[in-house]
Scaffold this active site. Structure first.
Site, PDB file in Angstrom:
ATOM      1  N   ASP A 114       8.438  30.147 -36.488  1.00 32.54           N
ATOM      2  CA  ASP A 114       9.081  29.992 -35.180  1.00 32.54           C
ATOM      3  C   ASP A 114       9.472  28.536 -34.959  1.00 32.54           C
ATOM      4  OD1 ASP A 114       8.170  30.686 -31.685  1.00 32.54           O
ATOM      5  OD2 ASP A 114      10.089  30.797 -32.754  1.00 32.54           O
TER       6      ASP A 114
ATOM      7  N   LYS B  16      15.240  26.652 -37.047  1.00 30.88           N
ATOM      8  CA  LYS B  16      15.749  27.874 -37.695  1.00 30.88           C
ATOM      9  C   LYS B  16      16.307  27.596 -39.080  1.00 30.88           C
ATOM     10  CE  LYS B  16      14.214  29.221 -33.971  1.00 30.88           C
ATOM     11  NZ  LYS B  16      12.742  29.512 -34.001  1.00 30.88           N
TER      12      LYS B  16
ATOM     13  N   ASP C 280      10.525  34.820 -35.964  1.00 35.78           N
ATOM     14  CA  ASP C 280      11.107  34.962 -34.638  1.00 35.78           C
ATOM     15  C   ASP C 280      12.593  34.579 -34.679  1.00 35.78           C
ATOM     16  OD1 ASP C 280      10.693  33.421 -31.354  1.00 35.78           O
ATOM     17  OD2 ASP C 280      11.214  35.485 -31.899  1.00 35.78           O
ATOM     18  N   ASN C 281      13.366  35.075 -33.720  1.00 33.36           N
ATOM     19  CA  ASN C 281      14.745  34.624 -33.490  1.00 33.36           C
ATOM     20  C   ASN C 281      15.736  34.949 -34.587  1.00 33.36           C
ATOM     21  OD1 ASN C 281      12.870  31.919 -32.498  1.00 33.36           O
ATOM     22  ND2 ASN C 281      13.955  33.129 -30.984  1.00 33.36           N
TER      23      ASN C 281
ATOM     24  N   GLU D 212      13.302  36.037 -25.411  1.00 34.06           N
ATOM     25  CA  GLU D 212      12.241  35.888 -24.408  1.00 34.06           C
ATOM     26  C   GLU D 212      12.804  35.691 -23.005  1.00 34.06           C
ATOM     27  OE1 GLU D 212      12.339  34.229 -27.290  1.00 34.06           O
ATOM     28  OE2 GLU D 212      12.232  32.092 -27.052  1.00 34.06           O
TER      29      GLU D 212
HETATM   30  C1  705 Z   1      10.977  18.906 -40.358  1.00 32.47           C
HETATM   31  C2  705 Z   1      11.357  20.027 -39.453  1.00 32.47           C
HETATM   32  C3  705 Z   1      10.787  21.344 -39.932  1.00 32.47           C
HETATM   33  N1  705 Z   1       9.352  21.330 -39.907  1.00 32.47           N
HETATM   34  C4  705 Z   1       8.607  21.433 -38.783  1.00 32.47           C
HETATM   35  N2  705 Z   1       7.270  21.244 -38.902  1.00 32.47           N
HETATM   36  C5  705 Z   1       6.484  21.337 -37.803  1.00 32.47           C
HETATM   37  N3  705 Z   1       6.940  21.605 -36.554  1.00 32.47           N
HETATM   38  C6  705 Z   1       8.266  21.802 -36.424  1.00 32.47           C
HETATM   39  C7  705 Z   1       9.154  21.741 -37.526  1.00 32.47           C
HETATM   40  N4  705 Z   1      10.408  22.013 -37.060  1.00 32.47           N
HETATM   41  C8  705 Z   1      10.305  22.225 -35.735  1.00 32.47           C
HETATM   42  N5  705 Z   1       9.018  22.095 -35.349  1.00 32.47           N
HETATM   43  C9  705 Z   1       8.487  22.299 -33.998  1.00 32.47           C
HETATM   44  O1  705 Z   1       8.636  23.699 -33.745  1.00 32.47           O
HETATM   45  C10 705 Z   1       9.225  23.891 -32.434  1.00 32.47           C
HETATM   46  C11 705 Z   1      10.657  24.241 -32.606  1.00 32.47           C
HETATM   47  C12 705 Z   1      11.097  25.472 -32.389  1.00 32.47           C
HETATM   48  C13 705 Z   1      12.554  25.795 -32.551  1.00 32.47           C
HETATM   49  N6  705 Z   1      12.809  27.015 -31.794  1.00 32.47           N
HETATM   50  C14 705 Z   1      14.000  27.226 -31.269  1.00 32.47           C
HETATM   51  O2  705 Z   1      14.935  26.430 -31.425  1.00 32.47           O
HETATM   52  C15 705 Z   1      14.166  28.427 -30.421  1.00 32.47           C
HETATM   53  C16 705 Z   1      15.306  28.494 -29.623  1.00 32.47           C
HETATM   54  C17 705 Z   1      15.519  29.588 -28.784  1.00 32.47           C
HETATM   55  C18 705 Z   1      16.723  29.642 -27.953  1.00 32.47           C
HETATM   56  C19 705 Z   1      17.471  30.824 -27.864  1.00 32.47           C
HETATM   57  C20 705 Z   1      18.619  30.871 -27.074  1.00 32.47           C
HETATM   58  C21 705 Z   1      19.021  29.746 -26.368  1.00 32.47           C
HETATM   59  F1  705 Z   1      20.123  29.788 -25.587  1.00 32.47           F
HETATM   60  C22 705 Z   1      18.285  28.564 -26.453  1.00 32.47           C
HETATM   61  C23 705 Z   1      17.146  28.507 -27.244  1.00 32.47           C
HETATM   62  C24 705 Z   1      14.574  30.629 -28.716  1.00 32.47           C
HETATM   63  C25 705 Z   1      13.430  30.547 -29.528  1.00 32.47           C
HETATM   64  O3  705 Z   1      12.475  31.529 -29.495  1.00 32.47           O
HETATM   65  C26 705 Z   1      13.213  29.463 -30.384  1.00 32.47           C
HETATM   66  O4  705 Z   1      12.088  29.463 -31.174  1.00 32.47           O
HETATM   67  C27 705 Z   1       9.063  22.558 -31.729  1.00 32.47           C
HETATM   68  O5  705 Z   1       7.789  22.478 -31.166  1.00 32.47           O
HETATM   69  C28 705 Z   1       9.233  21.583 -32.893  1.00 32.47           C
HETATM   70  O6  705 Z   1       8.660  20.323 -32.623  1.00 32.47           O
HETATM   71 MG    MG Z   2      11.178  31.415 -31.168  1.00 30.20          MG
END
Ligand code: 705
Ligand code: MG
Length: 214
Positions: A141, A144, A169-170, A199
């Site tokens: 999650d 993406k 997810d997503n 969600e």
């Molecule tokens: C080096 C980057 C990759 N490795 C990583 N390692 C550890 N943590 C990582 C991470 N990438 C991202 N994260 C963390 O995960 C989380 C990111 C989640 C990204 N999720 C989304 O973009 C998302 C976005 C939507 C969304 C859907 C529709 C919309 F209009 C707007 C947003 C819905 C969801 O359920 C989502 O999960 C943050 O906490 C970020 O800091």
């Molecule tokens: Mg998500």
């Protein structure tokens, strides 16, 4: 200075839920996100699908990629049998700080290890640093465009075994087309789609469950 949305979400948890009661924490976050401020938690509808996959699997070793505020961490950890462990990776320090407090408020800190760092750095270190052989269940999650590279990395690091379940997810919104194409066409996975909604909205979204065949 202005508070952040995760800080306001944590305040809502502390105000509207009971310490040590994970279900009340989940309900408080869902209420906050539905009636106050939307946030990117897996949510209650997809969360129920997540619950059923976890309950059926009864995993001992769980990995979560992308903790955010800890909502799905709490959903998963509350269902784990005694002795089971969930490692959750979060590389944003501010989100990690909030998630730690949400997880502690739910009383689940004994089952959860929140690791502050990037998945790409920590997946290769799971064996030597955490003594993990393989994972039984992985919840994806995070960003993406990282689902596919991190899945390949987990394969390469020997962290998946015959029967390991990946739940993503997503897969519709925002969407993960390269990941979907991979798990649906690879002979190493048996994949199926659970249709649901983004969600707290009426938009379509869903979860992809993929069993690694070894
Ligand atoms: C080096 C980057 C990759 N490795 C990583 N390692 C550890 N943590 C990582 C991470 N990438 C991202 N994260 C963390 O995960 C989380 C990111 C989640 C990204 N999720 C989304 O973009 C998302 C976005 C939507 C969304 C859907 C529709 C919309 F209009 C707007 C947003 C819905 C969801 O359920 C989502 O999960 C943050 O906490 C970020 O800091
Ligand atoms: Mg998500």
């Amino acid at each position: 200075t202005k508070s952040t949305r995760p800080q306001r979400l944590l305040k809502a948890v502390q105000k509207h839920s009971t310490r040590g009661d994970p279900q009340s924490v989940i309900s408080a976050i869902d209420h906050f996100c539905r009636h106050r401020e939307w946030a990117m938690n897996v949510g209650d509808e997809k969360g129920s699908i997540l619950d059923s996959v976890v309950s059926e699997l009864n995993p001992e070793k769980v990995l979560e990629l992308g903790t955010y505020c800890g909502y799905s961490t709490v959903r998963i950890a509350r269902l784990l049998p005694p002795g089971a462990r969930l490692i959750t990776l979060e590389f944003n320090a501010d989100y990690a700080a909030i998630a730690r407090q949400v997880i502690a408020w739910a009383g689940l800190e004994d089952k959860v290890q929140l690791v502050e760092g990037a998945s790409g750095d920590w997946i290769p270190r799971m064996k030597e640093h955490f003594g993990i052989e393989t994972f039984d269940f992985v919840f994806l999650d995070h960003w993406k465009d990282r689902y596919l590279p991190d899945t390949k990395l987990m394969e390469d690091c020997g962290l998946l075994r015959k029967g390991t379940v990946l739940l993503a997810d997503n897969v519709i919104c925002p969407g993960v087309p390269d990941y979907l194409e991979y798990v649906r066409n690879s002979l190493s996975y048996k994949s199926c789609y659970f249709k649901s909604h983004l969600e707290y909205t009426k938009a379509e979204d869903g979860l992809e469950k993929s069993v690694f065949l070894g």
